[in-house]
Structure formats: structure tokens, C-alpha cells
Design a protein around this motif. Sequence first.
Motif, PDB file in Angstrom:
ATOM      1  N   ILE A   1      -5.621   2.478  -5.869  1.00  0.00           N
ATOM      2  CA  ILE A   1      -6.230   3.045  -6.977  1.00  0.00           C
ATOM      3  C   ILE A   1      -6.002   4.478  -6.967  1.00  0.00           C
ATOM      4  CG2 ILE A   1      -8.150   3.597  -8.791  1.00  0.00           C
ATOM      5  CD1 ILE A   1      -9.291   0.459  -7.703  1.00  0.00           C
ATOM      6  N   PRO A   2      -5.333   5.040  -7.668  1.00  0.00           N
ATOM      7  CA  PRO A   2      -5.213   6.752  -7.670  1.00  0.00           C
ATOM      8  C   PRO A   2      -6.572   7.473  -8.067  1.00  0.00           C
ATOM      9  CG  PRO A   2      -4.212   5.744  -9.693  1.00  0.00           C
ATOM     10  CD  PRO A   2      -4.734   4.764  -8.931  1.00  0.00           C
ATOM     11  N   PRO A   3      -6.583   8.503  -7.325  1.00  0.00           N
ATOM     12  CA  PRO A   3      -7.834   9.116  -7.815  1.00  0.00           C
ATOM     13  C   PRO A   3      -7.803   9.586  -9.419  1.00  0.00           C
ATOM     14  CG  PRO A   3      -6.331  10.668  -6.468  1.00  0.00           C
ATOM     15  CD  PRO A   3      -5.892   9.171  -6.443  1.00  0.00           C
ATOM     16  N   ILE A   4      -9.215   9.504  -9.744  1.00  0.00           N
ATOM     17  CA  ILE A   4      -9.371   9.837 -11.205  1.00  0.00           C
ATOM     18  C   ILE A   4      -9.481  11.368 -11.453  1.00  0.00           C
ATOM     19  CG2 ILE A   4     -10.547   9.241 -13.384  1.00  0.00           C
ATOM     20  CD1 ILE A   4     -11.185   6.582 -12.003  1.00  0.00           C
ATOM     21  N   VAL A   5      -8.557  11.947 -12.394  1.00  0.00           N
ATOM     22  CA  VAL A   5      -8.878  13.298 -12.361  1.00  0.00           C
ATOM     23  C   VAL A   5      -9.332  13.666 -14.013  1.00  0.00           C
ATOM     24  CG1 VAL A   5      -7.629  15.493 -12.831  1.00  0.00           C
ATOM     25  CG2 VAL A   5      -6.982  13.877 -11.016  1.00  0.00           C
ATOM     26  N   VAL A   6     -10.569  13.887 -14.352  1.00  0.00           N
ATOM     27  CA  VAL A   6     -11.145  13.916 -15.459  1.00  0.00           C
ATOM     28  C   VAL A   6     -10.934  15.407 -16.076  1.00  0.00           C
ATOM     29  CG1 VAL A   6     -13.124  13.595 -17.042  1.00  0.00           C
ATOM     30  CG2 VAL A   6     -12.809  12.168 -15.065  1.00  0.00           C
TER      31      VAL A   6
ATOM     32  N   LEU B   1       0.970  -1.291   0.003  1.00  0.00           N
ATOM     33  CA  LEU B   1       0.117  -0.035  -0.070  1.00  0.00           C
ATOM     34  C   LEU B   1       0.781   1.280   0.012  1.00  0.00           C
ATOM     35  CD1 LEU B   1      -2.585  -1.251   2.437  1.00  0.00           C
ATOM     36  CD2 LEU B   1      -3.003  -1.053   0.108  1.00  0.00           C
ATOM     37  N   PRO B   2       0.510   2.264  -0.531  1.00  0.00           N
ATOM     38  CA  PRO B   2       1.181   3.522  -0.597  1.00  0.00           C
ATOM     39  C   PRO B   2       1.518   4.132   0.801  1.00  0.00           C
ATOM     40  CG  PRO B   2      -0.542   3.603  -2.128  1.00  0.00           C
ATOM     41  CD  PRO B   2      -0.626   2.483  -1.364  1.00  0.00           C
ATOM     42  N   ALA B   3       2.554   4.653   0.982  1.00  0.00           N
ATOM     43  CA  ALA B   3       3.165   5.213   2.023  1.00  0.00           C
ATOM     44  C   ALA B   3       2.173   6.208   2.808  1.00  0.00           C
ATOM     45  CB  ALA B   3       4.671   5.966   1.845  1.00  0.00           C
ATOM     46  N   ASN B   4       1.359   7.030   2.010  1.00  0.00           N
ATOM     47  CA  ASN B   4       0.355   7.963   2.404  1.00  0.00           C
ATOM     48  C   ASN B   4      -1.026   7.322   2.782  1.00  0.00           C
ATOM     49  OD1 ASN B   4      -0.457   7.429  -0.089  1.00  0.00           O
ATOM     50  ND2 ASN B   4      -0.581   9.453  -0.837  1.00  0.00           N
ATOM     51  N   CYS B   5      -1.233   6.085   2.652  1.00  0.00           N
ATOM     52  CA  CYS B   5      -2.227   5.371   3.143  1.00  0.00           C
ATOM     53  C   CYS B   5      -2.493   5.395   4.686  1.00  0.00           C
ATOM     54  CB  CYS B   5      -2.200   3.858   2.511  1.00  0.00           C
ATOM     55  SG  CYS B   5      -3.515   2.819   2.897  1.00  0.00           S
ATOM     56  N   LYS B   6      -3.602   5.558   4.924  1.00  0.00           N
ATOM     57  CA  LYS B   6      -3.936   5.906   6.482  1.00  0.00           C
ATOM     58  C   LYS B   6      -5.216   4.868   6.703  1.00  0.00           C
ATOM     59  CE  LYS B   6      -2.367  10.185   7.244  1.00  0.00           C
ATOM     60  NZ  LYS B   6      -0.938  10.061   6.451  1.00  0.00           N
ATOM     61  N   LEU B   7      -4.446   3.454   7.028  1.00  0.00           N
ATOM     62  CA  LEU B   7      -5.298   2.559   7.336  1.00  0.00           C
ATOM     63  C   LEU B   7      -5.128   1.850   8.796  1.00  0.00           C
ATOM     64  CD1 LEU B   7      -5.172   0.123   4.299  1.00  0.00           C
ATOM     65  CD2 LEU B   7      -7.152   1.397   5.247  1.00  0.00           C
ATOM     66  N   GLN B   8      -5.996   1.747   9.315  1.00  0.00           N
ATOM     67  CA  GLN B   8      -5.797   0.757  10.641  1.00  0.00           C
ATOM     68  C   GLN B   8      -6.001  -0.535  10.671  1.00  0.00           C
ATOM     69  OE1 GLN B   8      -5.560   2.900  13.447  1.00  0.00           O
ATOM     70  NE2 GLN B   8      -5.745   4.697  11.931  1.00  0.00           N
ATOM     71  N   PRO B   9      -5.292  -1.263  11.602  1.00  0.00           N
ATOM     72  CA  PRO B   9      -4.994  -2.706  11.516  1.00  0.00           C
ATOM     73  C   PRO B   9      -6.504  -3.389  11.239  1.00  0.00           C
ATOM     74  CG  PRO B   9      -3.505  -2.081  12.947  1.00  0.00           C
ATOM     75  CD  PRO B   9      -4.184  -1.002  12.756  1.00  0.00           C
ATOM     76  N   GLY B  10      -6.694  -4.165  10.684  1.00  0.00           N
ATOM     77  CA  GLY B  10      -8.150  -4.761  10.607  1.00  0.00           C
ATOM     78  C   GLY B  10      -9.076  -4.024   9.648  1.00  0.00           C
ATOM     79  N   SER B  11      -8.654  -3.072   9.216  1.00  0.00           N
ATOM     80  CA  SER B  11      -9.344  -2.381   7.992  1.00  0.00           C
ATOM     81  C   SER B  11      -9.867  -3.513   6.885  1.00  0.00           C
ATOM     82  CB  SER B  11      -8.722  -1.403   7.218  1.00  0.00           C
ATOM     83  OG  SER B  11      -8.581  -0.300   8.181  1.00  0.00           O
ATOM     84  N   ALA B  12     -11.351  -3.191   6.260  1.00  0.00           N
ATOM     85  CA  ALA B  12     -11.856  -3.988   5.466  1.00  0.00           C
ATOM     86  C   ALA B  12     -10.941  -3.967   3.912  1.00  0.00           C
ATOM     87  CB  ALA B  12     -13.121  -3.130   5.088  1.00  0.00           C
TER      88      ALA B  12
ATOM     89  N   PHE C   1      -1.618  17.265 -16.328  1.00  0.00           N
ATOM     90  CA  PHE C   1      -2.294  16.767 -15.067  1.00  0.00           C
ATOM     91  C   PHE C   1      -0.839  16.067 -14.383  1.00  0.00           C
ATOM     92  CE2 PHE C   1      -5.954  17.460 -17.446  1.00  0.00           C
ATOM     93  CZ  PHE C   1      -6.847  17.957 -16.511  1.00  0.00           C
ATOM     94  N   PRO C   2      -0.520  16.403 -13.137  1.00  0.00           N
ATOM     95  CA  PRO C   2       0.544  15.803 -12.521  1.00  0.00           C
ATOM     96  C   PRO C   2       0.426  14.216 -12.468  1.00  0.00           C
ATOM     97  CG  PRO C   2      -0.605  16.907 -10.966  1.00  0.00           C
ATOM     98  CD  PRO C   2      -1.496  17.145 -12.188  1.00  0.00           C
ATOM     99  N   SER C   3       1.267  13.554 -13.000  1.00  0.00           N
ATOM    100  CA  SER C   3       1.270  11.833 -12.756  1.00  0.00           C
ATOM    101  C   SER C   3       2.916  11.429 -12.853  1.00  0.00           C
ATOM    102  CB  SER C   3       0.310  11.485 -13.646  1.00  0.00           C
ATOM    103  OG  SER C   3       0.544  10.045 -13.510  1.00  0.00           O
ATOM    104  N   SER C   4       3.370  11.072 -11.699  1.00  0.00           N
ATOM    105  CA  SER C   4       4.828  10.475 -11.664  1.00  0.00           C
ATOM    106  C   SER C   4       4.608   9.015 -12.030  1.00  0.00           C
ATOM    107  CB  SER C   4       5.557  10.929 -10.462  1.00  0.00           C
ATOM    108  OG  SER C   4       4.718  10.299  -9.555  1.00  0.00           O
ATOM    109  N   ARG C   5       3.336   8.379 -11.851  1.00  0.00           N
ATOM    110  CA  ARG C   5       3.332   7.106 -11.896  1.00  0.00           C
ATOM    111  C   ARG C   5       2.090   6.755 -12.879  1.00  0.00           C
ATOM    112  NH1 ARG C   5       3.672   4.195  -6.082  1.00  0.00           N
ATOM    113  NH2 ARG C   5       4.103   2.727  -7.306  1.00  0.00           N
ATOM    114  N   TYR C   6       2.122   5.497 -13.529  1.00  0.00           N
ATOM    115  CA  TYR C   6       0.911   5.145 -14.160  1.00  0.00           C
ATOM    116  C   TYR C   6      -0.113   4.713 -13.334  1.00  0.00           C
ATOM    117  CZ  TYR C   6       3.896   5.128 -18.438  1.00  0.00           C
ATOM    118  OH  TYR C   6       4.674   5.182 -19.277  1.00  0.00           O
TER     119      TYR C   6
END
Length: 135
Positions: free
Chosen positions: A39-44, A19-30, A56-61
Motif C-alpha cells: 500500500i503506497p503512502p497516502i498523501v492528503v 513486493l516493490p523493489a524498495n521494500c526492506k523486509l527480512q526473511p520471516g517478516s510478519a 502530487f507525483p504518482s506514476s502508478r495507481y
Amino acid sequence: WKSALVIFTKDSFLQVFELPANCKLQPGSAPEVAFQNLIPPIVVPSMDGVKSGVKFPSSRYWFDNLVPAESFSLRNCEVSLKEGKDRGQFEIVETSTSSGASKMFTNTTKRKLTFRTAGYEDAMNFVNTLNQSKK
């Protein structure tokens, strides 16, 4: 430790997604919550933005996080609880046939990965489920 989403497939593979480093999950999350973090946020883009040349900034696919960091064939693995101070851990040791230059020195290679769960019962459930899948 790195947070990961681990998926066990019907054909006895274990896919590990970091999971990405900026991910804020608690142990036992669904699992669904963890998957959404892959999945990155979709920018239309708007027509006005496209016409004005807005980049549109995107350093990754967009799919980079959807490629497993590790993949284990459970048929070739030993899964066991890890003994020690933190009883919420288990490890997987995969044995495979050597290839390439390492074939000159040994017939098999091993790789090991240790997982930490929310607690002992979770680790025990993982070990039992993964070991039953090999039957």
C-alpha cells in the motif's frame, strides 16, 4: 529472486503479490509488514496545495500492487519440495486445459513457479499445508 507476499485463500487459491523493489523486509517478516509495503503512502492534499495547483507525483495507481502477479488454483497443482543445494525451496506446477491456438497442439498446459523460503522447515510447512488444502 523477487520478494513476495503469498496468500492462501479458503477456496484453495494461492495469490502471489510481488513486493516493490524498495521494500526492506527480512526473511520471516510478519505478513502484516509485507502487506503494508503493498500500500503506497497516502498523501492528503491541503487546500493551499490544491489552490496553488501543486501536483502530487504518482506514476502508478494506488492499487497496482494489490493486484496479484500470479494466481494458482491449488486443485490443479502439484506442490513439491525442490531438491538441490538450497533446501529451502519448493515449486508449484499448475496443469490447466489449453485454450486458444495452443489447443491445436496439446490438451493441457503447465506453468511452474519456484519459491524460496527462509529455510527447509518453512518450505516443508508450505508444501504440507498446500497439499492438505487440496483434500
